[in-house]
Write a protein that holds these residues in place. Structure first.
Motif, mmCIF file in Angstrom:
data_model
loop_
_atom_site.group_PDB
_atom_site.id
_atom_site.type_symbol
_atom_site.label_atom_id
_atom_site.label_comp_id
_atom_site.label_asym_id
_atom_site.label_seq_id
_atom_site.Cartn_x
_atom_site.Cartn_y
_atom_site.Cartn_z
ATOM 1 N N GLY A 197 50.349 65.084 26.484
ATOM 2 C CA GLY A 197 50.495 64.590 25.130
ATOM 3 C C GLY A 197 51.486 63.449 25.042
ATOM 4 O O GLY A 197 51.910 62.871 26.051
ATOM 5 N N GLU A 198 51.901 63.152 23.818
ATOM 6 C CA GLU A 198 52.716 61.962 23.563
ATOM 7 C C GLU A 198 54.204 62.162 23.818
ATOM 8 O O GLU A 198 54.988 61.250 23.570
ATOM 9 C CB GLU A 198 52.501 61.493 22.117
ATOM 10 N N ASN A 199 54.593 63.345 24.303
ATOM 11 C CA ASN A 199 56.005 63.578 24.607
ATOM 12 C C ASN A 199 56.221 63.634 26.117
ATOM 13 O O ASN A 199 57.041 64.401 26.616
ATOM 14 C CB ASN A 199 56.487 64.877 23.955
ATOM 15 N N LEU A 200 55.449 62.824 26.822
ATOM 16 C CA LEU A 200 55.534 62.739 28.282
ATOM 17 C C LEU A 200 56.553 61.683 28.681
ATOM 18 O O LEU A 200 56.534 60.566 28.186
ATOM 19 C CB LEU A 200 54.165 62.376 28.869
ATOM 20 N N HIS A 201 57.452 62.065 29.573
ATOM 21 C CA HIS A 201 58.378 61.104 30.171
ATOM 22 C C HIS A 201 58.080 61.048 31.664
ATOM 23 O O HIS A 201 58.291 62.020 32.382
ATOM 24 C CB HIS A 201 59.834 61.493 29.932
ATOM 25 N N LEU A 202 57.582 59.917 32.122
ATOM 26 C CA LEU A 202 57.248 59.735 33.519
ATOM 27 C C LEU A 202 58.463 59.214 34.276
ATOM 28 O O LEU A 202 58.961 58.117 34.003
ATOM 29 C CB LEU A 202 56.081 58.753 33.659
ATOM 30 N N MET A 203 58.970 60.032 35.209
ATOM 31 C CA MET A 203 60.103 59.637 36.050
ATOM 32 C C MET A 203 59.518 59.240 37.406
ATOM 33 O O MET A 203 59.289 60.069 38.268
ATOM 34 C CB MET A 203 61.080 60.803 36.188
ATOM 35 N N PHE A 204 59.258 57.944 37.570
ATOM 36 C CA PHE A 204 58.560 57.475 38.756
ATOM 37 C C PHE A 204 59.555 57.178 39.869
ATOM 38 O O PHE A 204 60.440 56.343 39.716
ATOM 39 C CB PHE A 204 57.751 56.219 38.446
ATOM 40 N N ARG A 205 59.386 57.853 41.005
ATOM 41 C CA ARG A 205 60.309 57.675 42.116
ATOM 42 C C ARG A 205 59.910 56.461 42.955
ATOM 43 O O ARG A 205 59.078 56.533 43.846
ATOM 44 C CB ARG A 205 60.360 58.916 43.000
ATOM 45 N N SER A 206 60.518 55.327 42.605
ATOM 46 C CA SER A 206 60.343 54.111 43.389
ATOM 47 C C SER A 206 61.621 53.737 44.123
ATOM 48 O O SER A 206 61.663 52.712 44.789
ATOM 49 C CB SER A 206 59.927 52.937 42.478
ATOM 50 N N LYS A 207 62.642 54.557 43.967
ATOM 51 C CA LYS A 207 63.925 54.304 44.618
ATOM 52 C C LYS A 207 64.038 55.239 45.814
ATOM 53 O O LYS A 207 64.341 56.422 45.662
ATOM 54 C CB LYS A 207 65.073 54.531 43.629
ATOM 55 N N TYR A 208 63.764 54.708 46.994
ATOM 56 C CA TYR A 208 63.798 55.483 48.234
ATOM 57 C C TYR A 208 64.873 54.934 49.165
ATOM 58 O O TYR A 208 65.195 53.740 49.124
ATOM 59 C CB TYR A 208 62.437 55.400 48.944
ATOM 60 N N PRO A 209 65.404 55.802 50.022
ATOM 61 C CA PRO A 209 66.356 55.307 51.032
ATOM 62 C C PRO A 209 65.644 54.379 52.008
ATOM 63 O O PRO A 209 64.440 54.497 52.237
ATOM 64 C CB PRO A 209 66.831 56.590 51.725
#
Length: 362
Positions: free
Chosen positions: A325-337
């Motif tokens: 639904g509209e209360n989705l927060h996508l925490m996209f992991r693009s920060k890698y070691p």
């Protein structure tokens, strides 16, 4: 409520061979946070771990404070702090300070933790982790009212104390809780403001000895169903469940193959770390390197991630949005070691485009 896209996870870890010392690595990460704000992302997230050869930064409040001072709009959050390791008054004070300093841009994400060495290092045990976490939340909620704390519990007794500063956010910063067990989902529905699902590691599969992740949409659907049921059970509105999804991957304009080539070494490094943390036999993950895996094993690893251009990954995230639904927060992991600043920023640019199109629904 609106769909949001954030960047994770900042661990502050340092590895040899990158050409940077630890200070330079941390400074680079702060500049990446500033850049994420510049291109329009909604949030950045800091993770907590201790006592590991990867040299994780253990002081989340200090790390987040540096990010808050470097930015003006973006949300900065714990993603996640290990609540049972913390004194609840210190946690409440740090969160109140970050909320006040940021003008209400802080989220206190917390989890239970699972590594014995971390519990031992902070002179506690994992058997007390649930009780300590529940009591910590109660103490924080009381502390953020500006009134005197009156808490007498099994693990903590804190009475007659008043914490400052009083957060600028009424009632204090939002509390987000993570986990994968149904009990964790129920707990988040009962005492937190948001549930965080970690799609980066399928904990149930790892704990069963498989060391592989199941399909993302299948897992999101299952978690969302359980979270809705728990919200209803505790008398809360389940029509728009507040769910954050921490998903691994890399966005690359060159497509999925280019994204995998850029991330393979770093991603398998994280998998070896988690294999160790979840207690898998060392021989089971000693071959988790790009040049040692079979084509089928590489295909399996790639399937665990969202890889490619915005066009490549948008369909599955639109499906996720339709589920949550509209209360989705996508925490996209693009920060890698061990990933270069150039590749990280390129992925941040792609994330900004993804955000625009995900919010628009096309």
């Amino acid at each position: 409520m609106a769909i949001e896209v954030g960047l994770g996870v900042f661990s502050g870890e340092w590895h040899e061979g990158t050409g940077l010392d630890h200070r330079q690595t941390l400074v680079e990460s702060i500049e990446q946070v500033r850049y994420a704000e510049h291109v329009g992302l909604d949030s950045v997230w800091v993770s907590e771990h201790h006592f590991h050869d990867a040299h994780f930064v253990g002081s989340l409040a200090a790390y987040c404070g540096a990010m808050v001072q470097a930015t003006e709009r973006i949300t900065v959050g714990y993603g996640l702090a290990l609540a049972p390791l913390h004194d609840p008054i210190r946690m409440a004070e740090d969160a109140a300070f970050l909320d006040t300093l940021s003008g209400g841009r802080f989220v206190m994400g917390i989890g239970l933790g699972y590594r014995d060495i971390e519990f031992e290092g902070f002179e506690t045990t994992s058997k007390n982790r649930v009780g300590r976490t529940v009591e910590l939340v109660d103490i924080c909620r009381q502390a953020w009212t500006g009134e005197t704390i009156e808490h007498v519990g099994k693990h903590f007794t804190r009475t007659g104390l008043r914490v400052s500063p009083v957060p600028v956010t009424p009632g204090g910063p939002p509390i987000m809780m993570g986990g994968h067990h149904p009990n964790a989902i129920d707990r988040a529905a009962r005492i937190a403001d948001r549930f965080c699902m970690d799609a980066g590691t399928d904990s149930e599969a790892y704990e069963s000895g498989e060391g592989r992740n199941r399909a993302l949409v299948e897992r999101v659907a299952g978690v969302t169903r359980l979270y809705r049921e728990a919200l209803r059970k505790h008398g809360k509105d389940d029509s728009a469940p507040a769910l954050s999804l921490n998903v691994g991957g890399l966005l690359h304009p060159g497509g999925a193959d280019a994204a995998w080539d850029a991330i393979a070494d770093a991603y398998l490094l994280t998998r070896r770390v988690y294999g160790d943390w979840y207690g898998l036999p060392p021989e089971s993950y000693s071959s988790w390197y790009p040049d040692l895996l079979s084509p089928d094993e590489i295909a399996q690893r790639r399937s665990e991630l969202l890889l490619g251009s915005v066009d490549d990954v948008l369909p599955v995230l639109l499906e996720v949005r339709d589920i949550v639904g509209e209360n989705l927060h996508l925490m996209f992991r693009s920060k890698y070691p061990i990933i270069s600043d150039e590749i990280t920023r390129q992925s941040i640019d792609q994330l900004a485009e993804l955000r625009t199109r995900l919010v628009a629904g096309a």
